[in-house]
Design a protein around this motif. Sequence first.
Motif, mmCIF file in Angstrom:
data_model
loop_
_atom_site.group_PDB
_atom_site.id
_atom_site.type_symbol
_atom_site.label_atom_id
_atom_site.label_comp_id
_atom_site.label_asym_id
_atom_site.label_seq_id
_atom_site.Cartn_x
_atom_site.Cartn_y
_atom_site.Cartn_z
ATOM 1 N N GLU A 51 27.176 33.250 -24.914
ATOM 2 C CA GLU A 51 27.277 31.867 -25.375
ATOM 3 C C GLU A 51 28.233 31.768 -26.560
ATOM 4 O O GLU A 51 29.088 30.881 -26.627
ATOM 5 N N ALA A 52 28.074 32.707 -27.506
ATOM 6 C CA ALA A 52 28.955 32.698 -28.676
ATOM 7 C C ALA A 52 30.394 33.016 -28.290
ATOM 8 O O ALA A 52 31.345 32.476 -28.857
ATOM 9 N N LEU A 53 30.566 33.898 -27.291
ATOM 10 C CA LEU A 53 31.902 34.302 -26.866
ATOM 11 C C LEU A 53 32.712 33.121 -26.344
ATOM 12 O O LEU A 53 33.926 33.050 -26.547
ATOM 13 N N VAL A 54 32.037 32.184 -25.670
ATOM 14 C CA VAL A 54 32.756 31.030 -25.129
ATOM 15 C C VAL A 54 32.718 29.842 -26.093
ATOM 16 O O VAL A 54 33.075 28.717 -25.723
ATOM 17 N N GLY A 55 32.306 30.100 -27.350
ATOM 18 C CA GLY A 55 32.454 29.085 -28.388
ATOM 19 C C GLY A 55 31.237 28.238 -28.691
ATOM 20 O O GLY A 55 31.352 27.224 -29.381
ATOM 21 N N PHE A 56 30.048 28.651 -28.234
ATOM 22 C CA PHE A 56 28.840 27.877 -28.502
ATOM 23 C C PHE A 56 27.846 28.725 -29.287
ATOM 24 O O PHE A 56 27.520 29.837 -28.890
ATOM 25 N N GLY A 57 27.381 28.188 -30.391
ATOM 26 C CA GLY A 57 26.410 28.898 -31.206
ATOM 27 C C GLY A 57 27.046 29.623 -32.369
ATOM 28 O O GLY A 57 28.223 29.991 -32.335
ATOM 29 N N SER A 58 26.255 29.793 -33.410
ATOM 30 C CA SER A 58 26.748 30.455 -34.620
ATOM 31 C C SER A 58 25.787 31.512 -35.145
ATOM 32 O O SER A 58 26.086 32.176 -36.126
ATOM 33 N N LYS A 59 24.622 31.687 -34.464
ATOM 34 C CA LYS A 59 23.629 32.608 -35.001
ATOM 35 C C LYS A 59 22.776 33.175 -33.867
ATOM 36 O O LYS A 59 22.384 32.462 -32.943
ATOM 37 N N ILE A 60 22.491 34.467 -33.957
ATOM 38 C CA ILE A 60 21.602 35.153 -33.016
ATOM 39 C C ILE A 60 20.534 35.860 -33.835
ATOM 40 O O ILE A 60 20.856 36.623 -34.757
ATOM 41 N N ILE A 61 19.271 35.612 -33.529
ATOM 42 C CA ILE A 61 18.165 36.201 -34.286
ATOM 43 C C ILE A 61 17.329 37.058 -33.334
ATOM 44 O O ILE A 61 16.845 36.580 -32.298
ATOM 45 N N VAL A 62 17.149 38.327 -33.683
ATOM 46 C CA VAL A 62 16.320 39.253 -32.907
ATOM 47 C C VAL A 62 15.134 39.653 -33.772
ATOM 48 O O VAL A 62 15.307 40.094 -34.912
#
Length: 662
Positions: A51-62
Amino acid sequence: MATRKSSSSYGEASIQVLTGLEPVKQRPGMYTRTQNPLQIVQEIIDNAADEALVGFGSKIIVTLHTDDSVSVEDDGRGIPFGAHPEEGELVLEIVFTRLHAGGKFSKDKGSAYTFSGGLHGVGASVTNALSKRFDVIVWRDGKVADISFSHGDVIRAPTIREANSRVDKKSGTRITTWPDSKYFDSINVPQSELRRLLRSKAVLLPGIEVVLIIEETGEQQSWKYGNGLRSYLLEGLAGYDMLIPLFEDERYAESSCITNTMFAKGEGASWVVAWVEEGPLLRESYVNLIPTPAGGTHEFGLRDGLFRALKSFIEIHNLRLKGVKVLAEDVFARVSFVLSAKVLDPQFQGQIKEQLNNRDVVRLISSLVRLSLELWLNRNVEHGRKLAELVIQRAQARTCVVQKVGKRKSCSVAILPGKLVDCESRDVTRNELFLVEGDSAGGSAKMGRDKEFQAILPLRGKILNTWETTRDRLFENNEVYNIAVAIGVNPHANNDVLDLSNMRYGKICILADADVDGLHIQVLLLTLFFRHFPQLIKRGHVYVARPPLFRVDTPARGKNPSKKLYALDESELKAIVDKLRKDSVPGAAWTISRFKGLGEMNSNQLWDTTMNPDIRRLIPVQLGCLDFDATIERMTMLVGKGEVAARRAWLEDKSNEVQGTI
């Protein structure tokens, strides 16, 4: 001796059809690593990264929870949860309960994902299948949807409600998985590997914040890189001096001189490379953000591009030394790098995607890297001279070692087989011997090889089944004798002290036709090596080369010439055909040919497909999960002359477990 079970029967009712997620539960090792759940967690992390790679989202939380569950949350677009227009079921259920259902198949303009690590719609479904529980929450279009699964089955139907702007996020997905311990050796996710994975995602997604929360300790760690690859490599090389400044760049098709219908707009790579004179090396590569620890064709392309650029610099500046030949290994020996490639339709080896196999990627990355490094070296001539000096010194040292070994071996007399077409090099670690089926294929291999380090030994027909042949009678067979003399190693037992002082080739490669007869010859040669040269297998000297089954001839289009594309099997052929269709090449314009044998291939084709070290498929022969004694017992059943009944019973009982062939 094994005997047939009297109660066994094989009829129409014996055929099973596995549906849904049952194939994953029956054979989890085909879809993921089973040492620990990191791979199935990574599948969910990869989806968030796509999702981030195609320009959507700014944060990933694990988050690692105290109940052994793991959650992954992003602020991307959120998975669609309406009804599928064709299937009629809710998409939120389909994508997690059906293999090969997902939004990453189409790579056309305007599709949801142009570049992605996910390819086959399998990853998240595998995670669901191998989880005791699997919860999904989606925020999208002002609504919130959630669903729960257990062992791949829905246990709580989807619910959809209106979002509360005060507590709900605008868009995104949160997935929580409880891995099932019966599928894994250990239920614990290795934290050090998880940290490394998350940090690499942050490196490859500049500006994206990646967070790890460990509930048990209350620890929270985050990564965010504005200048990703450079910062990452410098961290890994902290404390070690670099010979010259970092070489870094990013180049993509249609933004450089690369114009070719087989390279889509946006395909290419970013990289950062460092040469260090001492200390450990850091080498990491990725394809569409997916780590490729086993490397692949993108790494071969980087290596080839660096070598060709530096070789050109040495020749232009007249830095060559007489009698010293610079090889790619001299240039690459002290290289640390981080490489991030973008490939429209990546072809990985296996579902866990450890190695990239796209052959064209070698040429793409090599061309981009070579062009960039040539410009850089000619703008920084002093750095180029310093690098050339290091490489030439390594080439000198290697040449001296080879000359010493050659002088020592020349003292002993060996009468080599008359059909052996030997190589020029005396560097055993580099030399390769190809055992080729028949004189016709041997002739093509002789013409197509790199004569400096590749030797050819044609074999006449099928060699003897040597499983029950005693060592003192082994050399009564002329083909077996020729193989042993060419290799320079005497037959031995598993526990013998092995003398490798006369060994002449570091790689012994079995090269046979890709048909039933060729596979039979492979089995006979593997039987010979395992029974009478077992330590060559244990020490990693025996390999199987895989020639292609298909050739696709494509027409010239505009400025682009006609091409010959090769496929190892049906799946690769399908990928090539799909790519041609996406490039709007008419179906009537290309032709597909199937090779009947190596003798049909000319020397250039054999080199391009099977012998070129940069793009060939060379499989190392290794012992499997059985120990040596158990392997002996199994091989006796499989190739022993008195084991026909046991073999038939084993095949009837185990044929459904076969996952592939050599």
